[in-house]
Design a protein around this motif. Structure first.
Motif, short mmCIF file in Angstrom:
data_model
loop_
_atom_site.label_atom_id
_atom_site.label_comp_id
_atom_site.label_asym_id
_atom_site.label_seq_id
_atom_site.Cartn_x
_atom_site.Cartn_y
_atom_site.Cartn_z
N PRO A 195 0.88 -1.10 -0.08
CA PRO A 195 -0.06 -0.08 0.13
C PRO A 195 0.75 1.17 0.02
CG PRO A 195 -0.87 -1.56 1.55
CD PRO A 195 0.51 -2.21 1.03
N GLU A 196 1.92 1.27 0.64
CA GLU A 196 2.85 2.37 0.81
C GLU A 196 3.31 2.72 -0.72
OE1 GLU A 196 2.09 0.73 4.68
OE2 GLU A 196 3.18 -0.20 2.87
N ILE A 197 3.86 1.84 -1.49
CA ILE A 197 4.40 1.87 -2.83
C ILE A 197 3.23 2.14 -3.51
CG2 ILE A 197 5.48 0.81 -4.83
CD1 ILE A 197 7.44 -0.66 -2.84
N PHE A 198 2.29 1.62 -3.68
CA PHE A 198 0.83 2.17 -4.32
C PHE A 198 0.63 3.73 -4.28
CE2 PHE A 198 -3.82 3.05 -4.66
CZ PHE A 198 -3.71 2.50 -6.12
N GLU A 199 0.81 4.26 -2.70
CA GLU A 199 0.46 5.89 -2.57
C GLU A 199 1.55 6.34 -3.22
OE1 GLU A 199 -1.94 7.53 -1.37
OE2 GLU A 199 -2.93 5.63 -1.08
N ALA A 200 2.79 6.04 -3.15
CA ALA A 200 3.93 6.56 -4.04
C ALA A 200 3.83 6.47 -5.38
CB ALA A 200 5.32 5.82 -3.67
N SER B 69 -7.08 3.13 -21.49
CA SER B 69 -6.62 3.82 -20.42
C SER B 69 -6.59 2.99 -19.36
CB SER B 69 -7.31 5.17 -20.05
OG SER B 69 -8.57 5.11 -19.68
N VAL B 70 -5.45 3.01 -18.34
CA VAL B 70 -5.27 2.30 -17.15
C VAL B 70 -5.27 3.26 -15.95
CG1 VAL B 70 -3.51 0.93 -16.04
CG2 VAL B 70 -4.04 0.40 -18.16
N LEU B 71 -6.16 3.06 -15.11
CA LEU B 71 -6.32 3.99 -13.84
C LEU B 71 -6.18 3.25 -12.34
CD1 LEU B 71 -9.19 6.26 -15.23
CD2 LEU B 71 -6.56 6.86 -14.93
N PRO B 72 -5.09 3.17 -11.67
CA PRO B 72 -5.11 2.49 -10.47
C PRO B 72 -6.28 2.74 -9.20
CG PRO B 72 -3.62 4.34 -10.45
CD PRO B 72 -4.36 4.30 -11.81
N LEU B 73 -6.67 1.53 -8.88
CA LEU B 73 -7.81 1.96 -7.74
C LEU B 73 -7.47 1.59 -6.27
CD1 LEU B 73 -10.82 0.01 -9.93
CD2 LEU B 73 -10.38 2.60 -9.83
N SER B 74 -6.48 0.65 -6.21
CA SER B 74 -5.99 -0.05 -5.04
C SER B 74 -4.74 -0.59 -5.45
CB SER B 74 -6.97 -0.67 -4.30
OG SER B 74 -6.89 -2.26 -4.82
N PRO B 75 -3.93 -1.30 -4.35
CA PRO B 75 -2.50 -1.78 -4.78
C PRO B 75 -2.91 -2.97 -5.47
CG PRO B 75 -2.54 -1.13 -2.52
CD PRO B 75 -4.04 -0.83 -2.97
N GLU B 76 -4.13 -3.63 -5.50
CA GLU B 76 -4.28 -4.94 -6.20
C GLU B 76 -5.60 -4.73 -7.18
OE1 GLU B 76 -3.72 -8.43 -3.83
OE2 GLU B 76 -2.35 -7.58 -2.90
N ARG B 77 -5.94 -3.65 -7.33
CA ARG B 77 -7.27 -3.37 -8.19
C ARG B 77 -6.97 -2.32 -9.39
NH1 ARG B 77 -12.13 -2.56 -6.86
NH2 ARG B 77 -13.29 -3.87 -7.94
N VAL C 182 3.89 9.24 -9.94
CA VAL C 182 3.37 8.99 -11.25
C VAL C 182 2.06 9.66 -11.75
CG1 VAL C 182 2.99 7.16 -13.09
CG2 VAL C 182 4.68 6.87 -11.47
N PHE C 183 1.11 9.42 -11.16
CA PHE C 183 -0.37 9.73 -11.56
C PHE C 183 -0.60 11.23 -11.10
CE2 PHE C 183 -0.41 5.25 -12.34
CZ PHE C 183 -1.26 5.31 -13.37
N ARG C 184 0.20 11.72 -10.22
CA ARG C 184 -0.02 13.27 -9.91
C ARG C 184 1.09 14.21 -10.38
NH1 ARG C 184 -0.68 11.24 -4.10
NH2 ARG C 184 -2.91 10.47 -4.08
N ARG C 185 1.89 13.50 -11.21
CA ARG C 185 2.83 14.46 -11.68
C ARG C 185 3.23 14.23 -13.20
NH1 ARG C 185 5.91 16.22 -6.87
NH2 ARG C 185 4.99 15.36 -5.20
N HIS C 186 2.61 13.40 -13.89
CA HIS C 186 2.92 13.00 -15.23
C HIS C 186 1.57 13.15 -16.09
CE1 HIS C 186 6.36 11.14 -13.36
NE2 HIS C 186 6.87 11.17 -14.42
N TRP C 187 1.94 13.28 -17.51
CA TRP C 187 0.74 13.38 -18.09
C TRP C 187 -0.06 12.06 -18.36
CZ3 TRP C 187 -1.22 17.96 -19.77
CH2 TRP C 187 -0.25 19.18 -19.93
#
Length: 420
Positions: A30-35, A330-338, A40-45
């Protein structure tokens, strides 16, 4: 990110072995998912949709990326704008539907009203000293690349989106996305980390054993092959494929279309790749019979046998452009495993269902392929949870693009940690 988490992540990044998959925490922690979300998702296009998602003035689309909700709106001048989906009064969410059409954007809570340019137009009972000009919607960076919509949540987005736009537009423009329509969207939840979804897409090592529908129109050779142990029949097939590549490049260039491979997947902040690949048999489209699924071709195209343009962007998309239709992912992360995989099918805006195209035929190859891939991603996630998991070696012949995705990811995470 806490100091302890940052130190652990830095250690994992440093010991990543080139040519091998990532260590298990990259897929389960979960910690790496938050990272990942932060770096990645808050700083890139991030690729989020297409122009015809919001075709007319007042049309709006909402995209959720983790806790951020973004409105993409078509303004009265036909421009595209993006705003945080948050009222500037007390923070209520403004637009609640994924797709809608509005005159103005009105908060249901206290009726604060915003124009399609994000300016605050009306806020009752705020007193004579209240300045509406200071309370417009917070803007989100948006870049339209030949009809593909990218947003960036960072204050300062990566500037090299302009390099990607310059290089990709000659490939995409002939398909005229602006004059298409979305005829189907399917959201599939994959039970795996977003990086496993991306890694699965970036190779076709698994295709012949798992994708009977996809391998009707597509050649596995187009995604690499091992020359070791190829028999005479295999050599004949490879020679035929190489010939088809040359013929396709000549055919496309005769139609004024870019075709040859360009690849910047792991040497840019905003990574991308494009290449036109031949289609087997009739050579027209990614369908079960390899013929066009839509009689009305895209843009001003007259030739149906233009193969398939494949476009990849980091960190979260891939796209297939044929003469008759387009499929975007498009691929959008929902949780560490979804993970959410969102697929859209587009045809010419004037095409009529039941006359010019049959929807089932149009979508069948990628519906089957997505479902198969979702199952495979689930298998990979289950394996990553096992105490027996350890990073395994990539095939140097067929998983080159997986390595480039992982190189890009490790590079972006490491660059952030070094700058922090």
């Amino acid at each position: 990110m806490s100091t302890m988490v940052a130190a652990s992540l830095e250690s994992l990044l440093r010991r990543r072995k080139p040519g091998h998959s990532l260590e298990a925490p990259f897929y389960t922690s979960p910690e790496i998912f938050e990272a990942d979300l932060d770096i990645v998702f808050r700083r890139h296009w991030i690729y989020v949709g297409v122009e015809p998602d919001v075709p007319e003035p007042g049309d709006c689309m909402v995209i959720d990326i983790d806790r951020a909700s973004v409105i993409i709106a078509r303004d009265d001048d036909m421009g595209l704008r993006a705003f945080h989906n948050v009222c500037r009064h007390r923070g209520a969410r403004l637009v609640h539907d994924e797709k809608t059409t509005v005159g103005n954007i009105v908060c249901r809570y206290h009726q604060w009203t915003y124009g399609l340019d994000g300016s605050l137009l009306f806020a009752e009972h705020m007193g004579p000293d209240f300045e509406t000009a200071c309370h417009g919607l917070k803007k989100v960076h948006l870049r339209n690349v030949a009809g593909l919509i990218f947003i960036c949540l960072a204050d300062e987005p990566p500037a090299d989106i302009e390099d990607m736009a310059r290089d990709l537009e000659p490939y995409i423009a002939p398909h005229d996305i602006a004059n298409t329509k979305v005829v189907q969207q399917i959201d599939l939840i994959e039970e795996g980390n977003w990086k496993l979804t991306m890694e699965n897409n970036r190779e076709c090592y698994h295709c012949s054993a798992n994708h009977p529908e996809l391998t009707i129109p597509l050649f596995a050779y187009g995604f690499g092959y091992s020359p070791d142990g190829v028999d005479d029949l295999g050599r004949e097939q490879i020679a035929r494929y190489d010939g088809l590549v040359c013929e396709l490049e000549a055919r496309c260039e005769a139609n004024g279309m870019a075709a040859r491979e360009i690849d910047h997947l792991d040497d840019r902040v905003t990574g991308y790749r494009a290449q036109r690949l031949p289609i087997d048999q009739h050579g027209e489209s990614q369908t079960m019979n390899t013929q066009v699924a839509c009689k009305k071709l895209l843009g001003d195209l007259k030739d149906s046998k233009l193969g398939g343009l494949s476009v990849w962007t980091q960190p979260n998309s891939w796209h297939h452009f044929m003469s008759d239709h387009i499929v975007t992912f498009s691929v959008l992360p929902l949780s560490p495993e979804r993970t959410l995989l969102r697929t859209k099918w587009l045809v010419h805006k004037d095409a009529v269902e039941g006359v010019d195209y049959d929807l089932r035929n149009l979508i069948s190859v990628w519906v089957a392929t997505n479902n198969q891939d979702g199952e495979l991603v689930g298998y990979a996630q289950a394996g990553a949870r096992s105490p027996a998991y350890e990073p395994g070696p990539y095939s140097v012949h067929t998983e080159m693009l997986v390595e480039k995705f992982v190189n890009w990811y490790v590079g972006r995470m490491s660059a952030h940690n070094a700058a922090a």
